[in-house]
Design a protein around this motif. Structure first.
Motif, PDB file in Angstrom:
ATOM      1  N   ARG A  11      -5.455   1.791 -24.197  1.00  0.00           N
ATOM      2  CA  ARG A  11      -4.613   2.708 -23.420  1.00  0.00           C
ATOM      3  C   ARG A  11      -4.830   2.393 -21.946  1.00  0.00           C
ATOM      4  NH1 ARG A  11      -6.079   5.475 -28.071  1.00  0.00           N
ATOM      5  NH2 ARG A  11      -4.325   6.538 -29.093  1.00  0.00           N
ATOM      6  N   ARG A  12      -3.896   1.674 -21.356  1.00  0.00           N
ATOM      7  CA  ARG A  12      -4.052   1.177 -20.004  1.00  0.00           C
ATOM      8  C   ARG A  12      -2.886   1.615 -19.119  1.00  0.00           C
ATOM      9  NH1 ARG A  12      -5.218  -4.442 -22.578  1.00  0.00           N
ATOM     10  NH2 ARG A  12      -7.475  -4.437 -22.839  1.00  0.00           N
ATOM     11  N   PHE A  13      -3.190   1.775 -17.845  1.00  0.00           N
ATOM     12  CA  PHE A  13      -2.158   2.001 -16.843  1.00  0.00           C
ATOM     13  C   PHE A  13      -2.613   1.344 -15.548  1.00  0.00           C
ATOM     14  CE2 PHE A  13      -5.008   5.658 -16.846  1.00  0.00           C
ATOM     15  CZ  PHE A  13      -5.291   5.865 -15.503  1.00  0.00           C
ATOM     16  N   GLY A  14      -1.708   1.170 -14.630  1.00  0.00           N
ATOM     17  CA  GLY A  14      -2.029   0.509 -13.372  1.00  0.00           C
ATOM     18  C   GLY A  14      -2.138   1.497 -12.232  1.00  0.00           C
ATOM     19  N   VAL A  15      -3.216   1.406 -11.483  1.00  0.00           N
ATOM     20  CA  VAL A  15      -3.410   2.254 -10.299  1.00  0.00           C
ATOM     21  C   VAL A  15      -3.055   1.446  -9.058  1.00  0.00           C
ATOM     22  CG1 VAL A  15      -5.081   3.516  -8.894  1.00  0.00           C
ATOM     23  CG2 VAL A  15      -5.180   3.664 -11.398  1.00  0.00           C
ATOM     24  N   VAL A  16      -2.151   1.987  -8.256  1.00  0.00           N
ATOM     25  CA  VAL A  16      -1.787   1.353  -6.988  1.00  0.00           C
ATOM     26  C   VAL A  16      -1.927   2.378  -5.869  1.00  0.00           C
ATOM     27  CG1 VAL A  16      -0.246  -0.425  -7.913  1.00  0.00           C
ATOM     28  CG2 VAL A  16       0.654   1.856  -7.441  1.00  0.00           C
ATOM     29  N   GLY A  17      -2.277   1.911  -4.695  1.00  0.00           N
ATOM     30  CA  GLY A  17      -2.431   2.791  -3.547  1.00  0.00           C
ATOM     31  C   GLY A  17      -1.092   3.138  -2.924  1.00  0.00           C
ATOM     32  N   ILE A  18      -1.025   4.321  -2.344  1.00  0.00           N
ATOM     33  CA  ILE A  18       0.175   4.771  -1.649  1.00  0.00           C
ATOM     34  C   ILE A  18       0.029   4.439  -0.170  1.00  0.00           C
ATOM     35  CG2 ILE A  18       1.607   6.772  -1.074  1.00  0.00           C
ATOM     36  CD1 ILE A  18       0.573   8.086  -3.650  1.00  0.00           C
ATOM     37  N   ARG A  19       0.961   3.686   0.370  1.00  0.00           N
ATOM     38  CA  ARG A  19       0.875   3.241   1.753  1.00  0.00           C
ATOM     39  C   ARG A  19       1.039   4.381   2.759  1.00  0.00           C
ATOM     40  NH1 ARG A  19       1.396  -2.130   3.207  1.00  0.00           N
ATOM     41  NH2 ARG A  19       1.865  -3.588   1.534  1.00  0.00           N
ATOM     42  N   ASP A  20       2.069   5.197   2.527  1.00  0.00           N
ATOM     43  CA  ASP A  20       2.439   6.162   3.559  1.00  0.00           C
ATOM     44  C   ASP A  20       1.959   7.574   3.284  1.00  0.00           C
ATOM     45  OD1 ASP A  20       4.038   6.908   1.478  1.00  0.00           O
ATOM     46  OD2 ASP A  20       5.939   6.426   2.440  1.00  0.00           O
ATOM     47  N   GLY A  21       1.141   7.748   2.232  1.00  0.00           N
ATOM     48  CA  GLY A  21       0.603   9.068   1.934  1.00  0.00           C
ATOM     49  C   GLY A  21       1.552   9.970   1.191  1.00  0.00           C
ATOM     50  N   ARG A  44       7.830   0.074   1.209  1.00  0.00           N
ATOM     51  CA  ARG A  44       7.094   0.751   2.265  1.00  0.00           C
ATOM     52  C   ARG A  44       6.098   1.756   1.719  1.00  0.00           C
ATOM     53  NH1 ARG A  44      12.265   0.809   4.833  1.00  0.00           N
ATOM     54  NH2 ARG A  44      12.603   2.946   4.123  1.00  0.00           N
ATOM     55  N   SER A  45       6.296   2.217   0.485  1.00  0.00           N
ATOM     56  CA  SER A  45       5.490   3.306  -0.047  1.00  0.00           C
ATOM     57  C   SER A  45       4.267   2.863  -0.827  1.00  0.00           C
ATOM     58  CB  SER A  45       6.355   4.197  -0.962  1.00  0.00           C
ATOM     59  OG  SER A  45       7.399   4.784  -0.245  1.00  0.00           O
ATOM     60  N   LEU A  46       4.348   1.717  -1.501  1.00  0.00           N
ATOM     61  CA  LEU A  46       3.264   1.302  -2.388  1.00  0.00           C
ATOM     62  C   LEU A  46       2.643  -0.013  -1.959  1.00  0.00           C
ATOM     63  CD1 LEU A  46       4.763   1.952  -5.945  1.00  0.00           C
ATOM     64  CD2 LEU A  46       3.286   3.450  -4.599  1.00  0.00           C
ATOM     65  N   TYR A  47       1.351  -0.160  -2.232  1.00  0.00           N
ATOM     66  CA  TYR A  47       0.706  -1.460  -2.152  1.00  0.00           C
ATOM     67  C   TYR A  47       1.018  -2.225  -3.437  1.00  0.00           C
ATOM     68  CZ  TYR A  47      -1.989   0.073   1.904  1.00  0.00           C
ATOM     69  OH  TYR A  47      -2.359   0.512   3.146  1.00  0.00           O
ATOM     70  N   PHE A  48       1.116  -3.536  -3.338  1.00  0.00           N
ATOM     71  CA  PHE A  48       1.520  -4.344  -4.485  1.00  0.00           C
ATOM     72  C   PHE A  48       0.352  -4.924  -5.261  1.00  0.00           C
ATOM     73  CE2 PHE A  48       5.567  -5.475  -1.932  1.00  0.00           C
ATOM     74  CZ  PHE A  48       6.028  -4.185  -2.100  1.00  0.00           C
ATOM     75  N   THR A  49      -0.872  -4.756  -4.749  1.00  0.00           N
ATOM     76  CA  THR A  49      -2.068  -5.160  -5.483  1.00  0.00           C
ATOM     77  C   THR A  49      -2.785  -3.911  -5.956  1.00  0.00           C
ATOM     78  OG1 THR A  49      -2.335  -7.171  -4.152  1.00  0.00           O
ATOM     79  CG2 THR A  49      -4.260  -6.397  -5.358  1.00  0.00           C
ATOM     80  N   GLY A  50      -3.081  -3.861  -7.248  1.00  0.00           N
ATOM     81  CA  GLY A  50      -3.733  -2.687  -7.811  1.00  0.00           C
ATOM     82  C   GLY A  50      -4.792  -3.080  -8.814  1.00  0.00           C
ATOM     83  N   CYS A  51      -5.211  -2.110  -9.607  1.00  0.00           N
ATOM     84  CA  CYS A  51      -6.260  -2.337 -10.596  1.00  0.00           C
ATOM     85  C   CYS A  51      -5.874  -1.667 -11.913  1.00  0.00           C
ATOM     86  CB  CYS A  51      -7.584  -1.760 -10.091  1.00  0.00           C
ATOM     87  SG  CYS A  51      -8.989  -2.025 -11.209  1.00  0.00           S
ATOM     88  N   THR A  52      -6.034  -2.393 -12.991  1.00  0.00           N
ATOM     89  CA  THR A  52      -5.783  -1.826 -14.315  1.00  0.00           C
ATOM     90  C   THR A  52      -6.866  -0.822 -14.662  1.00  0.00           C
ATOM     91  OG1 THR A  52      -4.722  -3.860 -15.055  1.00  0.00           O
ATOM     92  CG2 THR A  52      -5.470  -2.348 -16.763  1.00  0.00           C
ATOM     93  N   ALA A  53      -6.455   0.327 -15.180  1.00  0.00           N
ATOM     94  CA  ALA A  53      -7.391   1.362 -15.612  1.00  0.00           C
ATOM     95  C   ALA A  53      -7.275   1.524 -17.123  1.00  0.00           C
ATOM     96  CB  ALA A  53      -7.088   2.692 -14.922  1.00  0.00           C
TER      97      ALA A  53
END
Length: 240
Positions: free
Chosen positions: A46-56, A81-90
């Motif tokens: 059971r996996r999903f991808g976590v990405v950071g939000i650029r603009d909060g 503009r809203s998301l970073y394109f590098t993330g981490c699988t959780a």
């Protein structure tokens, strides 16, 4: 490189491989995401991808970061503009559904990925991603030794500024890659700084950036009378 489709979970924080992520899932779109994960076969990861939000800002269907287009590949200008394109699988370690429909979820970061395209047509974002291999880089071992020593100094000065103590028995990993991610997660820094560490091309580059940052921060802390009470090594539960 390996590619896969992952549901995306945008957060105002950065997840690193090997680190634990507790989540209090109460938004309808992410409750749907968790429910879909629970529908998978018992032996399926059971996996999903976590990405950071650029603009909060929150992103996802009906959110401000979603483009009007329903195209299933590429990024709309607002999403870029809203998301970073590098993330981490959780990978989900445990999940509990509460009476009010919320989920208390604990996941662990596994591998970094780069987002190739995003499908915005469902109840939550789904991305086509490719795994990013962890390359040691030149001099990772020597850099790890320097980071380890400097991080100890940073810990002691941070604890002193907060009038706390550091356990002498606390152990840090010897593996350069594992150490680089632990230090990245444990250092008090803003999201864009942590994101740059996640995006480092190799372990050595990450360690080199951390060494510079830790030396600078340790020097600053030594001149400050007090600091905000942000936990050094504990990750807060992330509401969404």
């Amino acid at each position: 490189m390996t590619t896969a489709r992952l549901p995306l979970f945008p957060l105002n924080s950065v997840l690193f491989p090997g680190l634990v992520l507790p989540l209090n899932v109460f938004e309808e779109r992410y409750r749907a995401l968790v429910a879909d994960l629970l529908e998978l076969p018992a032996d399926a990861p059971r996996r999903f991808g976590v990405v950071g939000i650029r603009d909060g800002l929150e992103t996802g269907p009906s959110g401000p970061g979603v483009p009007d287009s329903t195209a299933t590949s590429g990024f709309g200008p607002d999403l870029e503009r809203s998301l970073y394109f590098t993330g981490c699988t959780a990978e989900v370690a445990s999940v509990q559904k509460e009476e009010d429909g919320r989920y208390e979820l604990v996941a662990t970061g596994t591998t970094r990925f780069r987002v190739l395209s995003v499908d915005t047509t469902g109840p939550y974002l789904v991305a086509e991603v490719e795994d990013l291999p962890e390359v040691p880089g030149e001099g990772a071992g020597a850099l790890a030794s320097g980071v380890l020593r400097t991080f100890r100094t940073y810990q002691k000065r941070l604890a002193g500024a907060r009038e706390r103590t550091i356990s002498a028995s606390q152990e840090l990993p010897d593996d350069p890659s594992v150490l680089s991610y632990l230090v990245a997660a444990a250092t008090v820094a803003e999201l864009p700084v942590k994101q740059r560490l996640l995006e480092a091309p190799d372990t050595a580059s990450r360690l080199r950036a951390e060494l510079e940052m830790l030396r600078r921060e340790a020097a600053v802390i030594g001149r400050l009378p007090s600091l905000p009470a942000t936990e050094l090594t504990r990750r807060p539960v992330s509401p969404n």
